[in-house]
Design a protein around this motif. Sequence first.
Motif: not given
Length: 393
Positions: A213-224, A243-250
């Motif tokens: 899986t070399k160099d594979l990452v997860l992104t949401y709307q093009g961002k890590i 829990l934290w100040n993070i509110d994104i669909p994933p």
Amino acid sequence: MASPLKKVICYKLWVISLIIFLFLTHNSALITQYYSFAQSSRYVRVAIFQDVSSLRLKIKGSYEIIDSVSNKVLNRGKNLNTTVTVYTDGILLGNTRAKTNKLFIKPYYPESVIINGRIFRGDIQLIKNNMKLSVVNHIDLEDYVKGISVRETSHYWPIDSLEAEVIVFRTFALYKMQENSKKDFDLTSDVYSQVYSGRAAERYRINKAVDETKDLVLTYQGKIFPAFYHATCAGYTEDAALLWNIDIPPLKGVSCNFCQDSPHFKWHNVLSQEEVKDALVKGGLRIENIKDILIIGRDKSDRITDLKIVNDKKDMKISAKDFRNILGPNIIKSTNFQVRVIDHDIVFEGFGWGHGVGLCQWGAYFMAKQGYTYKQILEYYYPGAQVSLITNR
Ligand SMILES: [Zn+2]
């Protein structure tokens, strides 16, 4: 007309070319998303020792020592075995004084550095701060993921669950590299980041999952994004916004019917009233003699939001997240629990292990056992996220 021998050679060349093409395009054939990584270095900086007085440093083979403030090479040598301490103006390697607060130790590839008996790939930076030493391992992102994984998963798990996990570990590290780029290090090597133990932690099957899986990452709307993970969700993963100040669909949470057979699905712990009181007082709560612990509310995933501590002083309200952190995340394994005060004891019975956000690792294990691919596992636990290939621009 081509001879039969020429035809065979041409056919063989064609097959070899096809195999090479398929090999080179293995990831990109599956992955159509790309993530452009702006930072020049793919080296992760992991603090492996912090605020110690002395260290044992060993290198078998050739190395270079560089003053990382002036960038001057101070020494080139072979086979180092010395104690590292500090003095008023700098860092001491045995009896040799280096008048600087930051030193780079660079072994020539493929040598590794051994610090206090632990072996590390990559380079080592020694940082002097308030007459103490910190050690930061500068290591290639792929090697870093290999060095953390056995501490965060089990190497005998199905390959697709391992591949899903290492993509998550890599994404989390990359997120921290961006977040902490102005600091001396990106991550620590303990449970507060990702447990990293260097080369000794590497295992064949995990290294294979990392390579594949070399160099594979997860992104949401093009961002890590911070790809959180936990051992077992026990039914529903948690909304990170609670829990934290993070509110994104994933990271909004999903239902999970895959981890019911996890060894961490249920937990049980009995503490004395005294133990709970002492821990809470140490954590800053003004209480005395606990009479009862009441659950004030639960969120949609059934995890407790707040608790009330009924005691001989004024009743105290505390968030379940703080309560768990104060008593210890391995004692109160999740915030989804029931609590009863019985005589001198406080009985906790709960479900799941971890904060519950993102990938449910035991859920991923059972999904892979049922034939789901790493991509399907990731798309399930991080809805809306995409598996992307890192490119350098
Ligand atoms: Zn689960």
